[in-house]
Design a protein around this motif. Structure first.
Motif, PDB file in Angstrom:
ATOM      1  N   ILE A  90      52.379  15.408  48.309  1.00  0.00           N
ATOM      2  CA  ILE A  90      51.269  14.814  47.555  1.00  0.00           C
ATOM      3  C   ILE A  90      50.242  14.213  48.502  1.00  0.00           C
ATOM      4  O   ILE A  90      49.022  14.391  48.322  1.00  0.00           O
ATOM      5  CB  ILE A  90      51.793  13.751  46.579  1.00  0.00           C
ATOM      6  N   ARG A  91      50.708  13.510  49.543  1.00  0.00           N
ATOM      7  CA  ARG A  91      49.794  12.889  50.502  1.00  0.00           C
ATOM      8  C   ARG A  91      48.971  13.959  51.225  1.00  0.00           C
ATOM      9  O   ARG A  91      47.753  13.830  51.395  1.00  0.00           O
ATOM     10  CB  ARG A  91      50.580  12.061  51.510  1.00  0.00           C
ATOM     11  N   GLN A 125      43.769  16.600  51.919  1.00  0.00           N
ATOM     12  CA  GLN A 125      42.962  17.807  52.069  1.00  0.00           C
ATOM     13  C   GLN A 125      41.875  17.881  50.992  1.00  0.00           C
ATOM     14  O   GLN A 125      40.724  18.232  51.267  1.00  0.00           O
ATOM     15  CB  GLN A 125      43.864  19.042  51.994  1.00  0.00           C
ATOM     16  N   ALA A 126      42.247  17.533  49.745  1.00  0.00           N
ATOM     17  CA  ALA A 126      41.259  17.550  48.666  1.00  0.00           C
ATOM     18  C   ALA A 126      40.157  16.530  48.930  1.00  0.00           C
ATOM     19  O   ALA A 126      38.976  16.804  48.691  1.00  0.00           O
ATOM     20  CB  ALA A 126      41.940  17.267  47.340  1.00  0.00           C
ATOM     21  N   THR A 127      40.529  15.343  49.411  1.00  0.00           N
ATOM     22  CA  THR A 127      39.530  14.315  49.709  1.00  0.00           C
ATOM     23  C   THR A 127      38.544  14.800  50.759  1.00  0.00           C
ATOM     24  O   THR A 127      37.328  14.585  50.654  1.00  0.00           O
ATOM     25  CB  THR A 127      40.225  13.027  50.192  1.00  0.00           C
ATOM     26  N   GLN A 128      39.070  15.473  51.779  1.00  0.00           N
ATOM     27  CA  GLN A 128      38.198  15.985  52.835  1.00  0.00           C
ATOM     28  C   GLN A 128      37.197  17.010  52.275  1.00  0.00           C
ATOM     29  O   GLN A 128      36.002  16.961  52.570  1.00  0.00           O
ATOM     30  CB  GLN A 128      39.050  16.623  53.936  1.00  0.00           C
ATOM     31  N   GLU A 129      37.671  17.917  51.450  1.00  0.00           N
ATOM     32  CA  GLU A 129      36.780  18.938  50.907  1.00  0.00           C
ATOM     33  C   GLU A 129      35.793  18.351  49.904  1.00  0.00           C
ATOM     34  O   GLU A 129      34.630  18.770  49.833  1.00  0.00           O
ATOM     35  CB  GLU A 129      37.597  20.055  50.259  1.00  0.00           C
ATOM     36  N   ARG A 141      47.824  24.775  56.799  1.00  0.00           N
ATOM     37  CA  ARG A 141      47.680  23.469  56.163  1.00  0.00           C
ATOM     38  C   ARG A 141      47.676  23.602  54.644  1.00  0.00           C
ATOM     39  O   ARG A 141      48.251  22.782  53.931  1.00  0.00           O
ATOM     40  CB  ARG A 141      46.383  22.811  56.643  1.00  0.00           C
ATOM     41  N   LEU A 142      47.007  24.660  54.154  1.00  0.00           N
ATOM     42  CA  LEU A 142      46.995  24.907  52.711  1.00  0.00           C
ATOM     43  C   LEU A 142      48.406  25.189  52.204  1.00  0.00           C
ATOM     44  O   LEU A 142      48.815  24.687  51.147  1.00  0.00           O
ATOM     45  CB  LEU A 142      46.072  26.092  52.402  1.00  0.00           C
ATOM     46  N   ALA A 143      49.161  25.980  52.948  1.00  0.00           N
ATOM     47  CA  ALA A 143      50.530  26.298  52.538  1.00  0.00           C
ATOM     48  C   ALA A 143      51.401  25.047  52.517  1.00  0.00           C
ATOM     49  O   ALA A 143      52.218  24.852  51.609  1.00  0.00           O
ATOM     50  CB  ALA A 143      51.117  27.344  53.477  1.00  0.00           C
ATOM     51  N   ALA A 144      51.199  24.177  53.503  1.00  0.00           N
ATOM     52  CA  ALA A 144      52.009  22.960  53.560  1.00  0.00           C
ATOM     53  C   ALA A 144      51.711  22.034  52.395  1.00  0.00           C
ATOM     54  O   ALA A 144      52.586  21.286  51.944  1.00  0.00           O
ATOM     55  CB  ALA A 144      51.757  22.242  54.880  1.00  0.00           C
ATOM     56  N   ALA A 145      50.463  22.077  51.901  1.00  0.00           N
ATOM     57  CA  ALA A 145      50.090  21.195  50.804  1.00  0.00           C
ATOM     58  C   ALA A 145      50.440  21.763  49.442  1.00  0.00           C
ATOM     59  O   ALA A 145      50.204  21.112  48.425  1.00  0.00           O
ATOM     60  CB  ALA A 145      48.583  20.913  50.864  1.00  0.00           C
ATOM     61  N   THR A 146      50.996  22.965  49.397  1.00  0.00           N
ATOM     62  CA  THR A 146      51.295  23.595  48.112  1.00  0.00           C
ATOM     63  C   THR A 146      52.554  23.030  47.480  1.00  0.00           C
ATOM     64  O   THR A 146      52.662  22.929  46.258  1.00  0.00           O
ATOM     65  CB  THR A 146      51.422  25.119  48.298  1.00  0.00           C
ATOM     66  N   ARG A 203      39.520  30.890  49.593  1.00  0.00           N
ATOM     67  CA  ARG A 203      39.528  30.447  48.201  1.00  0.00           C
ATOM     68  C   ARG A 203      40.414  31.352  47.336  1.00  0.00           C
ATOM     69  O   ARG A 203      41.046  30.886  46.374  1.00  0.00           O
ATOM     70  CB  ARG A 203      38.101  30.431  47.651  1.00  0.00           C
ATOM     71  N   ILE A 204      40.423  32.633  47.631  1.00  0.00           N
ATOM     72  CA  ILE A 204      41.291  33.529  46.867  1.00  0.00           C
ATOM     73  C   ILE A 204      42.758  33.157  47.078  1.00  0.00           C
ATOM     74  O   ILE A 204      43.551  33.091  46.123  1.00  0.00           O
ATOM     75  CB  ILE A 204      41.024  34.992  47.266  1.00  0.00           C
ATOM     76  N   VAL A 205      43.143  32.899  48.311  1.00  0.00           N
ATOM     77  CA  VAL A 205      44.529  32.496  48.591  1.00  0.00           C
ATOM     78  C   VAL A 205      44.828  31.166  47.905  1.00  0.00           C
ATOM     79  O   VAL A 205      45.897  30.983  47.300  1.00  0.00           O
ATOM     80  CB  VAL A 205      44.764  32.396  50.108  1.00  0.00           C
ATOM     81  N   GLN A 206      43.877  30.242  47.966  1.00  0.00           N
ATOM     82  CA  GLN A 206      44.092  28.925  47.356  1.00  0.00           C
ATOM     83  C   GLN A 206      44.306  29.047  45.850  1.00  0.00           C
ATOM     84  O   GLN A 206      45.223  28.434  45.292  1.00  0.00           O
ATOM     85  CB  GLN A 206      42.889  28.028  47.646  1.00  0.00           C
ATOM     86  N   GLU A 207      43.485  29.844  45.179  1.00  0.00           N
ATOM     87  CA  GLU A 207      43.621  29.998  43.737  1.00  0.00           C
ATOM     88  C   GLU A 207      44.908  30.733  43.384  1.00  0.00           C
ATOM     89  O   GLU A 207      45.572  30.413  42.388  1.00  0.00           O
ATOM     90  CB  GLU A 207      42.412  30.755  43.176  1.00  0.00           C
ATOM     91  N   ALA A 208      45.286  31.724  44.196  1.00  0.00           N
ATOM     92  CA  ALA A 208      46.531  32.437  43.933  1.00  0.00           C
ATOM     93  C   ALA A 208      47.736  31.500  44.069  1.00  0.00           C
ATOM     94  O   ALA A 208      48.688  31.569  43.268  1.00  0.00           O
ATOM     95  CB  ALA A 208      46.662  33.624  44.891  1.00  0.00           C
ATOM     96  N   LEU A 209      47.703  30.618  45.068  1.00  0.00           N
ATOM     97  CA  LEU A 209      48.789  29.646  45.220  1.00  0.00           C
ATOM     98  C   LEU A 209      48.804  28.664  44.046  1.00  0.00           C
ATOM     99  O   LEU A 209      49.880  28.277  43.565  1.00  0.00           O
ATOM    100  CB  LEU A 209      48.624  28.892  46.539  1.00  0.00           C
TER     101      LEU A 209
END
Length: 376
Positions: free
Chosen positions: A224-225, A230-234, A262-267, A292-298
């Motif tokens: 969660i952290r 990551q969301a806060t940064q974006e 980093r995206l995978a770790a936050a999933t 973005r495609i990978v992010q939405e698929a995850l």
């Protein structure tokens, strides 16, 4: 008609009346001397100048008829050039060049006929009077036609400028709409992914605490952290974009394939990222689209598929980039129907000239093929 035009026409009418009156008073010929009727002709020719703009054909015909009546009455000759020049100019200015030439020619022919009949010397008429009248009348027609052509060019130039201004405004509006759509897509991807991960991991942490498993709870909180950070940064990057003045350079989209780990770790799921082929520098728009495609698929895998693991394969091929995201869930339908997930991914791929397909079976698989060319 503006007040300025009225004043100009009034002055012109006064000049015409004065010149004709002087010619009448000179009394250089004619069997009938000047009287009140002759001077009324002078006043009438002057008054016609007041309607030469609004009714050029009427002014031209009335001038011709008035001159004909004047000479039929056998008043002293006053010539043709000055009385008819303003009417010829106005007719040509309003696009009636051919009628102006026709009326002028008829008047010249009639004048020559009557003056020769009355004993005018041929040498004087053809050597001086006629060339002078033709020159003045032709000059009036040519000047009127030239002014009309200039007015047409100016009007066309103004229309072109207005069309260009309108096209510029439409292009600016289109760019703003595209930018807003891009920001909306980015916010959707970031918030959907983050809230899904946080919601899932919060349930995991609660269940772990109920089961007295602090290690699992701490692991869920760590995910969660990471996701929230990551969301806060974006989101900060997006807010900075919205605050930036419009004249600044185009924004650099957030997100890159370099951040996949980093995206995978936050999933919050076991995600395996494999890169095939020799990585090459990607156009920015292709790079962020792939991310973005990978992010939405995850996000879909976490939210809809109840998956336990996800495999991400990135293939660097000559001239294109292929991405495959495959989960072992129940074959989710995230983004179909009323959702925006698959629709957004497909739109992103198409915007860079690529394609995206999604298949459901033993799990759910998203395949994207993106050409490696810079897209405006």
């Amino acid at each position: 008609m503006s007040r300025r035009h009225i004043m100009i026409d009034a002055c012109l009418g006064g000049v015409v009346t004065l010149i004709v009156a002087v010619a009448i008073a000179a009394n250089v010929g004619g069997s009938r001397g000047p009287d009140v009727g002759a001077y009324l002709f002078a006043v009438g020719l002057g008054l016609l100048m007041l309607v030469r703009r609004s009714h050029p054909s009427l002014a031209l015909v009335a001038t011709a008829v008035g001159l004909s009546g004047y000479y039929i009455a056998d008043y002293p000759p006053i010539g043709l050039a000055v009385p008819v020049a303003a009417a010829l100019y106005s007719a040509a200015e309003q696009g009636r060049t051919l009628p102006a030439i026709s009326v002028g020619s008829v008047l010249l022919a009639a004048s020559c006929f009557f003056r020769l009949r009355d004993g005018e010397q041929l040498n004087y008429l053809l050597g001086y009077e006629l060339p002078w009248s033709v020159a003045v009348m032709a000059g009036a027609v040519a000047l009127g036609d030239g002014v009309r052509s200039r007015q047409i060019r100016n009007a066309q130039q103004r229309r072109r400028e207005q069309d260009l201004l309108e096209a510029t405004r439409q292009e600016a509006a289109r760019r703003i709409a595209d930018e807003r759509l891009q920001v909306a897509r980015d916010l959707h991807d970031v918030l959907a992914h983050t809230t899904t991960v946080i919601s899932l991991q919060a349930d995991v942490a609660r269940e772990a605490l109920d089961d007295h498993d602090p290690a699992a709870a701490q692991a869920a909180l760590a995910v969660i952290r990471t996701a929230s950070g990551q969301a806060t940064q974006e989101l900060r990057a997006t807010v900075a974009l919205l605050r930036r003045p419009a004249e600044h350079t185009p924004r650099t989209p957030t997100g890159s394939l370099a951040h996949l780990d980093r995206l995978a770790a936050a999933t919050g799921l076991p995600v395996t990222v494999r890169v095939h082929g020799e990585p090459v520098p990607l156009p920015t728009v292709v790079d962020v689209t792939a991310y973005r495609i990978v992010q939405e698929a995850l996000t879909n895998a976490v939210r809809h598929a109840e998956a336990t693991r996800v495999d991400v394969d990135v293939h660097h091929l000559p001239g294109r980039l292929d991405i495959t995201v495959r989960d072992d869930g129940r074959g989710n339908t995230g983004g179909r129907g009323g959702g925006h997930g698959l629709t957004g991914m497909r739109e992103r791929a198409e915007l860079v000239g690529g394609t995206l397909t999604a298949t459901s079976g033993d799990g759910f698989e998203v395949r994207a093929r993106l050409p490696l060319r810079e897209v405006p």
